[in-house]
Design a protein around this motif. Structure first.
Motif, mmCIF file in Angstrom:
data_model
loop_
_atom_site.group_PDB
_atom_site.id
_atom_site.type_symbol
_atom_site.label_atom_id
_atom_site.label_comp_id
_atom_site.label_asym_id
_atom_site.label_seq_id
_atom_site.Cartn_x
_atom_site.Cartn_y
_atom_site.Cartn_z
ATOM 1 N N GLY B 90 1.080 -1.052 -0.065
ATOM 2 C CA GLY B 90 -0.059 0.164 -0.113
ATOM 3 C C GLY B 90 0.947 1.365 0.050
ATOM 4 O O GLY B 90 2.080 1.250 0.677
ATOM 5 N N GLU B 91 0.488 2.210 -0.699
ATOM 6 C CA GLU B 91 1.415 3.464 -0.707
ATOM 7 C C GLU B 91 1.223 4.376 0.481
ATOM 8 O O GLU B 91 2.106 5.120 0.583
ATOM 9 N N ARG B 92 0.126 4.624 0.957
ATOM 10 C CA ARG B 92 -0.436 5.555 2.007
ATOM 11 C C ARG B 92 -0.434 4.864 3.530
ATOM 12 O O ARG B 92 -1.185 5.250 4.218
ATOM 13 N N GLY B 93 0.160 3.730 3.571
ATOM 14 C CA GLY B 93 -0.184 2.882 4.773
ATOM 15 C C GLY B 93 0.034 1.559 4.527
ATOM 16 O O GLY B 93 -0.304 1.039 3.297
ATOM 17 N N VAL B 94 0.342 0.593 5.304
ATOM 18 C CA VAL B 94 0.483 -0.778 5.224
ATOM 19 C C VAL B 94 -0.799 -1.519 5.551
ATOM 20 O O VAL B 94 -1.590 -1.206 6.633
ATOM 21 N N THR B 95 -1.474 -2.365 4.707
ATOM 22 C CA THR B 95 -2.424 -3.079 5.032
ATOM 23 C C THR B 95 -2.098 -4.792 5.223
ATOM 24 O O THR B 95 -1.046 -5.103 4.228
ATOM 25 N N ARG B 96 -2.580 -5.256 6.286
ATOM 26 C CA ARG B 96 -2.213 -6.751 6.432
ATOM 27 C C ARG B 96 -3.339 -7.634 6.821
ATOM 28 O O ARG B 96 -4.269 -7.070 7.300
ATOM 29 N N VAL B 97 -3.203 -8.739 6.237
ATOM 30 C CA VAL B 97 -4.225 -9.585 6.505
ATOM 31 C C VAL B 97 -3.958 -10.844 7.486
ATOM 32 O O VAL B 97 -2.729 -11.151 7.447
ATOM 33 N N SER B 98 -4.797 -11.392 8.081
ATOM 34 C CA SER B 98 -4.616 -12.151 9.484
ATOM 35 C C SER B 98 -4.576 -13.651 8.858
ATOM 36 O O SER B 98 -5.229 -13.750 7.523
ATOM 37 N N ARG B 99 -3.927 -14.583 9.408
ATOM 38 C CA ARG B 99 -4.118 -15.967 9.108
ATOM 39 C C ARG B 99 -5.489 -16.312 8.833
ATOM 40 O O ARG B 99 -5.930 -17.189 7.936
ATOM 41 N N ALA B 100 -6.528 -15.901 9.981
ATOM 42 C CA ALA B 100 -7.950 -16.072 10.018
ATOM 43 C C ALA B 100 -8.449 -15.801 8.705
ATOM 44 O O ALA B 100 -9.410 -16.801 8.254
ATOM 45 N N VAL B 101 -8.180 -14.778 8.431
ATOM 46 C CA VAL B 101 -8.840 -14.416 6.688
ATOM 47 C C VAL B 101 -8.502 -15.235 5.840
ATOM 48 O O VAL B 101 -9.581 -15.776 4.966
ATOM 49 N N LEU B 102 -7.462 -15.677 5.722
ATOM 50 C CA LEU B 102 -7.150 -16.618 4.462
ATOM 51 C C LEU B 102 -7.704 -17.996 4.963
ATOM 52 O O LEU B 102 -8.202 -18.595 3.766
ATOM 53 N N THR B 103 -7.644 -18.471 6.110
ATOM 54 C CA THR B 103 -8.241 -19.678 6.576
ATOM 55 C C THR B 103 -9.875 -19.679 6.037
ATOM 56 O O THR B 103 -10.319 -20.728 5.402
ATOM 57 N N SER B 104 -10.435 -18.754 6.600
ATOM 58 C CA SER B 104 -11.784 -18.700 6.079
ATOM 59 C C SER B 104 -12.280 -18.476 4.586
ATOM 60 O O SER B 104 -13.138 -19.105 4.055
ATOM 61 N N LEU B 105 -11.286 -17.632 4.009
ATOM 62 C CA LEU B 105 -11.514 -17.267 2.510
ATOM 63 C C LEU B 105 -11.396 -18.957 2.069
ATOM 64 O O LEU B 105 -12.342 -19.367 0.917
ATOM 65 N N ALA B 106 -10.139 -19.589 2.096
ATOM 66 C CA ALA B 106 -10.199 -20.699 1.400
ATOM 67 C C ALA B 106 -11.251 -22.052 1.714
ATOM 68 O O ALA B 106 -11.435 -22.534 1.223
ATOM 69 N N PHE B 107 -11.685 -21.864 3.166
ATOM 70 C CA PHE B 107 -12.710 -22.688 3.525
ATOM 71 C C PHE B 107 -14.141 -22.649 2.828
ATOM 72 O O PHE B 107 -14.607 -23.579 2.420
#
Lengths: 168, 196
Positions: B90-107
Motif C-alpha cells: 500500500g502506498e499510503r499505509g500498510v495493510t495486513r491480513v491475518s491468518r484467520a482471513v485466509l483460512t476463512s476464504l479458503a474454507f
C-alpha cells in the motif's frame, strides 16, 4: 459447526459454552477432583480446536468431545492411583434431616466406590449410568466392542452394589 | 474393612447380576412371571433399587463448571489464532491480513466448489519475513506474501473424478484469494480424506 471449521473463534466459543458443563462433569466423575477436572476440560477443548479437521460429521460433535475427555481422563488415571475420594468436593452440601444425612452418606460411599473402580470400568459406568449414553455411543467413544462395554459395566455394577447394598 | 458378600445366585436360581442390570436399566418394576411369584427375586430387586437410589442421586446432582473455564479456553484459542499476518503493501499505509482471513476464504470457497461434500479444515502456511533488529514475538510474526500455500482437508461426493474436482477446488481457491487480497498463492495442497 462449519463456521468453527472455517477458523471462526466466536463459533467455537459457542460450542465450548454449550458443552462445558457436560465435559467438566464427566471429567469430575472420572477424576474425582475439581482442579484436575478443570485442567482436563480445558485441554479437551484445546485439543478439539486443534483437531477439528479430523472431526468427521458422521458422529455428533458431543460424542467426539466425550471421546477426547474420556481418553484424557483414562490416561491421567492410569498414570496414578486415586488419591482420596473426599477430593470429589461439591458446593451443594446442604444440611437436612436424618434421611437426608443417610442419603448423603450413601452418595459419599458411592463416590468413593466409583473411584475404586478400574479406570476402564469407571469410564463405562460414568458414561452409561451418570451421563445416560446409549451402548452404541459408548462403543464409539471408547473404541471398544459392545461385549467389552457390557462386561465392564457388569463388573462395575457388581462392585458398586457390593459396597452400597445390604445383602445379608 | 470387608464388604458384605454379594451372592452370585439366589436360592431360586436367579442370577443377582441380572437383577442388578434390570434395576440399573430402569426396568425394576417390569417383573417376569417368575419374579412376580418369587420372594427371593422380589427382595433382591427391592434391595438393589434401594442401593441404586444413590446412583440416581449422583446422576441428578447439579455440577457447575468453573466460571473461568470458558474464558481460559478462549484466551488460549485466540492466542493460537493470531500467530501471523501478511503485508499486502500500500502506498499510503500498510495493510495486513491475518491468518484467520485466509483460512476463512479458503474454507468457504472450497466448501462451495462443485463436487465437494464437506471441508474438514483449511490451513495456510508460508515462510517468515526475515527482518533486521530485535526478534519479533510469536504474536507479531509476519509472513512473506510469496511462497504462500494453503492446505485443505475435505471429502468429495461419491463417484466423481477426484483429480478433476481437486483441480476445480484449487483454481477456485487461488482465484478467490487473489480477488479478495491480491495475494498469489504458490499452491493449494489437498487431502481428500473421505468420499460419500
Amino acid at each position: 459447526m462449519a463456521l468453527t471449521r472455517s477458523g471462526n473463534a466466536n463459533a467455537f466459543e459457542e460450542l465450548v459454552r454449550r458443552n462445558q458443563a457436560t465435559i467438566f462433569r464427566i471429567a469430575l466423575r472420572m477424576l474425582g477432583d475439581r482442579r484436575d477436572a478443570e485442567d482436563a476440560s480445558q485441554e479437551t477443548f484445546l485439543q478439539a480446536w486443534r483437531a477439528l479437521p479430523r472431526f468427521r460429521s458422521q458422529s455428533a460433535f458431543s460424542t467426539w468431545l466425550y471421546r477426547i475427555v474420556t481418553n484424557r481422563c483414562l490416561n491421567l488415571r492410569r498414570a496414578r492411583r486415586p488419591s482420596q475420594a473426599l477430593l470429589w468436593d461439591q458446593e451443594s452440601e446442604e444440611p437436612g434431616p436424618e434421611e437426608a444425612a443417610e442419603a448423603r452418606n450413601q452418595l459419599l460411599a458411592l463416590r468413593e466406590a466409583i473411584l475404586e473402580l478400574t479406570p476402564e470400568q469407571r469410564a463405562v459406568f460414568v458414561l452409561r449410568h451418570l451421563e445416560g449414553c446409549a451402548y452404541e455411543e459408548i462403543v464409539e467413544i471408547l473404541g471398544i466392542s459392545l461385549a467389552a462395554v457390557k462386561s465392564r459395566l457388569h463388573r462395575a455394577r457388581l462392585e458398586l452394589a457390593t459396597v452400597l447394598g445390604e445383602w445379608k | 474393612m470387608s464388604e458384605p458378600r454379594l451372592p452370585v445366585e439366589l436360592e431360586c436360581g436367579a442370577v443377582v447380576a441380572d437383577l442388578l442390570e434390570q434395576v440399573a436399566e430402569g426396568h425394576a418394576a417390569e417383573l417376569t412371571s417368575h419374579q412376580a411369584g418369587c420372594p427371593y427375586c422380589k427382595l433382591t430387586l427391592s434391595r438393589a433399587a434401594d442401593s441404586w437410589r444413590a446412583v440416581e442421586g449422583l446422576r441428578t446432582e447439579p455440577v457447575q463448571p468453573p466460571p473461568q473455564l470458558l474464558a481460559r479456553v478462549m484466551q488460549r484459542t485466540r492466542t493460537g489464532l493470531e500467530d501471523w499476518q501478511i503485508e499486502l503493501g500500500g502506498e499510503r499505509g500498510v495493510t495486513r491480513v491475518s491468518r484467520a482471513v485466509l483460512t476463512s476464504l479458503a474454507f468457504w470457497t472450497a466448501s462451495a466448489a462443485p463436487g465437494v461434500r464437506e471441508v474438514f479444515g483449511a490451513r495456510p502456511t508460508g515462510t517468515d519475513v526475515q527482518r533486521a533488529g530485535p526478534s519479533r514475538s510469536r504474536r507479531e510474526r509476519l509472513l512473506s506474501p510469496h511462497n504462500l500455500r494453503i492446505e485443505l482437508e475435505l471429502s468429495l461426493h461419491y463417484g466423481l473424478n477426484a483429480l478433476v474436482v481437486a483441480e476445480e477446488v484449487r483454481r477456485a481457491v487461488i482465484d478467490q484469494v487473489w480477488e479478495v487480497t491480491g495475494l498469489e498463492l504458490a499452491g493449494v495442497e489437498l487431502l481428500i480424506a473421505d468420499v460419500g
